[in-house]
Each structure stands twice: as C-alpha cells, then as structure tokens.
Write an enzyme that holds these catalytic residues in place. Structure first.
Site, PDB file in Angstrom:
ATOM      1  N   ASN A 180       0.836  -1.200   0.000  1.00  0.00           N
ATOM      2  CA  ASN A 180       0.000   0.000   0.000  1.00  0.00           C
ATOM      3  C   ASN A 180       0.874   1.255   0.000  1.00  0.00           C
ATOM      4  OD1 ASN A 180       0.585  -0.814   2.691  1.00  0.00           O
ATOM      5  ND2 ASN A 180      -1.172   0.254   3.523  1.00  0.00           N
ATOM      6  N   GLU A 190       0.269   5.201   0.661  1.00  0.00           N
ATOM      7  CA  GLU A 190      -0.669   6.235   1.094  1.00  0.00           C
ATOM      8  C   GLU A 190      -0.234   7.616   0.615  1.00  0.00           C
ATOM      9  OE1 GLU A 190      -1.251   5.597   5.330  1.00  0.00           O
ATOM     10  OE2 GLU A 190      -2.409   3.767   4.900  1.00  0.00           O
ATOM     11  N   CYS A 246      -4.108   0.647  -2.422  1.00  0.00           N
ATOM     12  CA  CYS A 246      -3.983  -0.618  -1.681  1.00  0.00           C
ATOM     13  C   CYS A 246      -2.868  -1.495  -2.259  1.00  0.00           C
ATOM     14  CB  CYS A 246      -5.281  -1.402  -1.755  1.00  0.00           C
ATOM     15  SG  CYS A 246      -6.617  -0.764  -0.737  1.00  0.00           S
ATOM     16  N   GLU A 277      -3.020  -4.645  -3.006  1.00  0.00           N
ATOM     17  CA  GLU A 277      -3.528  -5.519  -4.077  1.00  0.00           C
ATOM     18  C   GLU A 277      -3.507  -4.767  -5.409  1.00  0.00           C
ATOM     19  OE1 GLU A 277      -4.818  -4.882  -1.138  1.00  0.00           O
ATOM     20  OE2 GLU A 277      -6.094  -6.493  -0.403  1.00  0.00           O
ATOM     21  N   CYS A 297     -10.280  -5.070   0.236  1.00  0.00           N
ATOM     22  CA  CYS A 297     -11.411  -4.132   0.310  1.00  0.00           C
ATOM     23  C   CYS A 297     -12.321  -4.352  -0.900  1.00  0.00           C
ATOM     24  CB  CYS A 297     -10.910  -2.691   0.371  1.00  0.00           C
ATOM     25  SG  CYS A 297     -10.342  -2.043  -1.219  1.00  0.00           S
ATOM     26  N   CYS A 345     -10.841  -3.430  -4.311  1.00  0.00           N
ATOM     27  CA  CYS A 345      -9.807  -4.368  -4.784  1.00  0.00           C
ATOM     28  C   CYS A 345     -10.425  -5.691  -5.211  1.00  0.00           C
ATOM     29  CB  CYS A 345      -8.740  -4.576  -3.714  1.00  0.00           C
ATOM     30  SG  CYS A 345      -7.602  -3.176  -3.607  1.00  0.00           S
TER      31      CYS A 345
HETATM   32  N1  THU Z   1      -5.252  -1.638   2.569  1.00  0.00           N
HETATM   33  C1  THU Z   1      -4.644  -2.455   1.673  1.00  0.00           C
HETATM   34  O1  THU Z   1      -3.560  -2.168   1.164  1.00  0.00           O
HETATM   35  N2  THU Z   1      -5.274  -3.613   1.365  1.00  0.00           N
HETATM   36  C2  THU Z   1      -6.435  -4.041   1.905  1.00  0.00           C
HETATM   37  O2  THU Z   1      -6.897  -5.122   1.583  1.00  0.00           O
HETATM   38  C3  THU Z   1      -7.131  -3.219   2.890  1.00  0.00           C
HETATM   39  C4  THU Z   1      -6.533  -1.903   3.168  1.00  0.00           C
HETATM   40  C5  THU Z   1      -4.550  -0.406   2.941  1.00  0.00           C
HETATM   41  C6  THU Z   1      -5.172   0.874   2.480  1.00  0.00           C
HETATM   42  C7  THU Z   1      -4.631   1.840   3.490  1.00  0.00           C
HETATM   43  O3  THU Z   1      -3.333   2.251   3.089  1.00  0.00           O
HETATM   44  C8  THU Z   1      -4.488   1.033   4.756  1.00  0.00           C
HETATM   45  O4  THU Z   1      -4.487  -0.317   4.348  1.00  0.00           O
HETATM   46  C9  THU Z   1      -5.602   1.257   5.766  1.00  0.00           C
HETATM   47  O5  THU Z   1      -6.844   1.121   5.191  1.00  0.00           O
END
Ligand code: THU
Length: 142
Positions: free
Chosen positions: A50, A52, A61, A63, A94, A97
């Site tokens: 991920n 941000e 994310c 994925e 999520c 994704c």
């Molecule tokens: N996140 C992911 O990378 N994958 C997931 O399946 C769920 C959430 C990340 C997004 C964000 O950077 C952090 O986790 C918190 O939501």
C-alpha cells in the site's frame, strides 16, 4: 513450478514475497502496512504494497499495486494472490480491490490472507465477490 496452484496451498514463494514487500509499505497515516503477491499465469510473482498519500483518498492498496505490477510485466491472468498485513489479525481485500481482482482472476482463484502470527486463511474470489460484474457483462448485455 514445484508447487502446483490449488485452492488450499499457496505457491511456495508467494507468502514470502508478500511478507517481503510488506516491509516497503508506505503507510505513515494509517500505520497499517500491507503486502500482496500475485502468482500470474506466466509463472511470475508480482508484488505490491500500500502507498498512502497526504491527500488520503489518493492512496493505493497493496492488491492494486500488485495488479499494476502484473499488468506492467505483461501478464493479465491471476492464478493466486496472497495478502499479508503487519501486526495482529488478517486483512481481506477491500471492496474496490475485489472488483479490481475480478478483472484478472476467475471466480475459483484462491485468495490467501495471513497475519503475522502465521495463521493462513483461504477464500476464493467468488466467495468474496459473488454475483460479480465483469467484462462478460459488457459483452453479453449490449
Ligand atoms: N489496505 C490495503 O492495502 N489492502 C487491503 O486489503 C485493505 C486496506 C490499505 C489501504 C490503506 O493504506 C491502509 O491499508 C488502511 O486502510
């Protein structure tokens, strides 16, 4: 490939690849570090973490990052995906994704999720995204 993909066992290198890329997660706002590794039909493993952003909705994310790496690598078919998070508990993809995975994965593709305690859970994409909307709908519903 020594370890043939099936619904119960991740490819032997997949978990390790996801764990390694998780260390590169850029998650200063949530502190929720995620790594993802895709085994593609070409036999290659593509990874993502991920990423941000100070403008929160612009974050991506793990994925989604792994899917981008796969497409950039010239592969369009997911055979397995493993998703790992840092700290306790596991993370399932999520909703957004799940839809992105559906573009490149069949309903029976296994999605492995693992926490740092090593506890591994396996779902299929069809379980996580039933009655999905996909490219077939665009082809048949015109
Ligand atoms: N996140 C992911 O990378 N994958 C997931 O399946 C769920 C959430 C990340 C997004 C964000 O950077 C952090 O986790 C918190 O939501």
């Amino acid at each position: 490939m020594q370890n043939a993909p099936n619904n119960n066992t991740p490819h032997e290198d997949l978990l390790q690849a996801a764990q390694a890329v998780r260390e590169n997660a850029y998650a200063p706002y949530s502190n929720f570090q995620v790594g993802a590794a895709i085994l593609a039909a070409d036999g290659q493993i593509y990874v993502g973490c991920n990423v941000e952003n100070a403008a929160y909705p612009a974050g991506q994310c793990a994925e989604s990052s792994a899917i981008s790496a796969m497409v950039a690598g010239g592969s369009l078919e997911i055979r397995q995906i493993c998703i790992v998070k840092k700290g306790g508990g596991r993370v399932a993809p999520c909703g957004g994704c799940r839809q992105k995975l559906n573009e490149f994965a069949a309903a029976d593709v296994p999605i492995f999720v693992q926490g740092e305690d090593g506890d591994l859970q396996s779902y299929t994409l069809g379980e996580l995204l039933p009655v999905a909307f996909g490219k077939e709908n665009l082809e048949t519903d015109k």
